[in-house]
Design an enzyme around this catalytic site. Sequence first.
Site, PDB file in Angstrom:
ATOM      1  N   GLU A   1      -4.367  -9.613  57.824  1.00 33.82           N
ATOM      2  CA  GLU A   1      -4.667 -10.992  58.206  1.00 33.82           C
ATOM      3  C   GLU A   1      -4.552 -11.934  57.012  1.00 33.82           C
ATOM      4  OE1 GLU A   1      -7.344  -8.304  60.786  1.00 33.82           O
ATOM      5  OE2 GLU A   1      -6.652  -8.354  58.711  1.00 33.82           O
TER       6      GLU A   1
ATOM      7  N   CYS B   1     -11.698 -11.232  56.511  1.00 40.96           N
ATOM      8  CA  CYS B   1     -10.585 -11.758  57.294  1.00 40.96           C
ATOM      9  C   CYS B   1     -11.036 -12.755  58.357  1.00 40.96           C
ATOM     10  CB  CYS B   1      -9.794 -10.613  57.904  1.00 40.96           C
ATOM     11  SG  CYS B   1      -8.924  -9.628  56.656  1.00 40.96           S
TER      12      CYS B   1
ATOM     13  N   HIS C   1      -5.384  -7.477  52.945  1.00 35.84           N
ATOM     14  CA  HIS C   1      -5.454  -7.084  54.350  1.00 35.84           C
ATOM     15  C   HIS C   1      -4.351  -7.801  55.122  1.00 35.84           C
ATOM     16  CE1 HIS C   1      -9.960  -5.774  54.298  1.00 35.84           C
ATOM     17  NE2 HIS C   1      -9.293  -5.335  53.236  1.00 35.84           N
TER      18      HIS C   1
ATOM     19  N   CYS D   1     -12.148  -7.848  59.527  1.00 36.24           N
ATOM     20  CA  CYS D   1     -13.358  -7.586  58.742  1.00 36.24           C
ATOM     21  C   CYS D   1     -14.013  -8.923  58.392  1.00 36.24           C
ATOM     22  CB  CYS D   1     -12.998  -6.811  57.466  1.00 36.24           C
ATOM     23  SG  CYS D   1     -12.135  -7.810  56.230  1.00 36.24           S
TER      24      CYS D   1
END
Length: 161
Positions: free
Chosen positions: A59, A90, A57, A87
């Site tokens: 992040e 993250c 992801h 999420c």
Amino acid sequence: MRKHSMNDEKFMHLAIKKTREGIRQGQAPFGACIVRKGKVVVCMHNTVLKNTDITRHAEINAIGVACKKLGKIDLSDCTIYSTTEPCPMCISACHWARIPKIFYGARIADSAKYGFDEWPIPDAKMVQLGKTRVELKKDFLRKECLELFSEWSKKKAARAY
């Protein structure tokens, strides 16, 4: 009273720009920018498809690069700007990196409308449950961040995933 600065807008726009770069490369519409003492440390986009790794992801990518660049795992003097609400994975990484402030535009629920399979646990709930002191600045440049999903959706349709 204004709760953010022009610099905050500038940094989120960098995350948006990086997201668009990722979309052009066939990646999902997520981006993040980490800033330290008013200077950009790194801007990254999602690379899940490119790396065939569901953990890549934006992040996570940004935190990993920032830690390497700064030579430390404590990012308590940094802020992260994410185009979408992080999420649970993250937000946990932000917590573990001790990032004290997170700006985000779109929400997890918005990503679900485009088929992303995020757990619908808002960051505010994660922060409350984890008893962390991270400051959340939600819906920041929301309209611009939501447009990224539309752009991605059009590209996705054109590529016939």
